[in-house]
Write a protein that holds these residues in place. Sequence first.
Motif, PDB file in Angstrom:
ATOM      1  N   ALA A  29      -7.886  -0.480  11.652  1.00  7.96           N
ATOM      2  CA  ALA A  29      -9.131  -0.009  11.073  1.00  7.96           C
ATOM      3  C   ALA A  29      -8.890   1.414  10.579  1.00  7.96           C
ATOM      4  O   ALA A  29      -8.094   2.139  11.146  1.00  7.96           O
ATOM      5  N   GLY A  30      -9.573   1.827   9.516  1.00  6.34           N
ATOM      6  CA  GLY A  30      -9.405   3.199   9.026  1.00  6.34           C
ATOM      7  C   GLY A  30      -9.258   3.200   7.524  1.00  6.34           C
ATOM      8  O   GLY A  30      -8.562   2.361   6.957  1.00  6.34           O
ATOM      9  N   GLN A  31      -9.904   4.160   6.869  1.00 10.08           N
ATOM     10  CA  GLN A  31      -9.912   4.224   5.403  1.00 10.08           C
ATOM     11  C   GLN A  31      -8.648   4.865   4.860  1.00 10.08           C
ATOM     12  O   GLN A  31      -8.274   4.633   3.729  1.00 10.08           O
ATOM     13  N   THR A  32      -8.012   5.708   5.652  1.00 16.23           N
ATOM     14  CA  THR A  32      -6.867   6.472   5.163  1.00 16.23           C
ATOM     15  C   THR A  32      -5.736   6.328   6.166  1.00 16.23           C
ATOM     16  O   THR A  32      -5.966   5.986   7.330  1.00 16.23           O
ATOM     17  N   ARG A  89      -1.325  -3.311   5.928  1.00  9.72           N
ATOM     18  CA  ARG A  89      -2.192  -2.484   6.761  1.00  9.72           C
ATOM     19  C   ARG A  89      -2.687  -3.256   7.989  1.00  9.72           C
ATOM     20  O   ARG A  89      -3.153  -4.379   7.868  1.00  9.72           O
ATOM     21  N   ALA A 149      -6.497   8.275   9.252  1.00 17.27           N
ATOM     22  CA  ALA A 149      -7.455   7.623  10.153  1.00 17.27           C
ATOM     23  C   ALA A 149      -6.799   6.482  10.928  1.00 17.27           C
ATOM     24  O   ALA A 149      -7.093   6.255  12.103  1.00 17.27           O
ATOM     25  N   GLU A 150      -5.884   5.774  10.264  1.00 19.89           N
ATOM     26  CA  GLU A 150      -5.184   4.680  10.951  1.00 19.89           C
ATOM     27  C   GLU A 150      -4.279   5.211  12.061  1.00 19.89           C
ATOM     28  O   GLU A 150      -4.181   4.613  13.125  1.00 19.89           O
ATOM     29  N   THR A 153       0.847  -1.199   0.000  1.00 21.56           N
ATOM     30  CA  THR A 153       0.000   0.000   0.000  1.00 21.56           C
ATOM     31  C   THR A 153       0.881   1.247   0.000  1.00 21.56           C
ATOM     32  O   THR A 153       1.834   1.341   0.776  1.00 21.56           O
TER      33      THR A 153
END
Lengths: 219, 219
Positions: free
Chosen positions: B17-20, B14, B23-24, B2
């Motif tokens: 949790a988290g989209q970006t 990764r 956020a992580e 990623t």
Amino acid sequence: MTQIGPGRPRLEPRRRAGQTPRAEILDAAAELFTAKGYGSTSTRGIADAVGIRQASLYHHFASKDDILDALLAETITGPLELAERLAGASAPAAVRLYALAWFDVSQLCASRWNLGALYLLPELRSERFAVFRERRDELRRHYERLAAAVAGAAGNSVPGVELLPFRLVESVINMRSDEGASPEYAEHLIPDAILRLLGWQGDLEQTRSAAVELAEPGA
Amino acid sequence: MTQIGPGRPRLEPRRRAGQTPRAEILDAAAELFTAKGYGSTSTRGIADAVGIRQASLYHHFASKDDILDALLAETITGPLELAERLAGASAPAAVRLYALAWFDVSQLCASRWNLGALYLLPELRSERFAVFRERRDELRRHYERLAAAVAGAAGNSVPGVELLPFRLVESVINMRSDEGASPEYAEHLIPDAILRLLGWQGDLEQTRSAAVELAEPGA
């Protein structure tokens, strides 16, 4: 030069409030833990604030956790002793609950440092603090039993309402933190509100004075 | 592999949790701050928990304080927006206060980590967090204005009683900390108790459903 511990001379004249080296260490640690943070305070920093050597500090406390534990115990011992005495008293539950809440709020306000702000430290979840947690839980259960009795007598059957008085009492810690000073007005505001939210409708003036009398040591 | 930030490859797949990546990082920091303590967590530790290089973390946040500030903002933004909308709404004060308290308790329960436990950190008293403190004070004043209106309409003139609803709402943070889980029962218990302690005597069922409807986004 003041002698402390086992014959160790002080580096500097006495700096802190406190009758004994132990009390001075506790006072300095309470200030640093509440002003700088527990994780950011070292035993070295505490010794420096007292004006003693780190080795002298270790004569009184084996670790930083031991200092924190002693400070936390101070916040619980008085109200827990009162709660145990009140559990066997013959006064109405509303008077006993008022007495406990009044005493507890007063002492949370009167302490030199806002030690209750340490209750949410993640460090307290470790085994080291199991005894403190158990004693605080015991105090919480005393509140819940008295609150359930008051709510029951008032015909209030809302499930869970007995959980709130303890929380209102501890909210004085947040008031003190936000306001930067002890909220003296909370001493009666909080116990009054506790009885009201439980649905109690009695004579507040009378209950207040009976409660304060009951909370006196030796009552 | 990623890609994150400016073309930096991840050290590992990764983990959070988290989209970006942002956020992580916030999720990892929230876990470490609430589980290990703010003072005991380093940006290096946060980067490790996300599985990124420390340099990549600094692409998103200049410092640990910036991460804390972003996390604290999350806890305030929703209720503050709602409070501002409610200030101009035509519903009775009791319905508006219930709506705000219900929404706020629900979101303090629903967040993945108990971020409110960070409100008492001494670090928050520094200039760096002045904006957060001001926004939380604004939210508190919204509560106090609504509570004063409810108490006034109920003929309750106890000085200071308007200060307590905000405190009862935030006590859900302590419940969550002590119980080790979100107290779902608090969602209605606390707003109900708030109206009761203000002396309000209206129809609770009706107020509850009107409040929940009013709190819906776009209401």
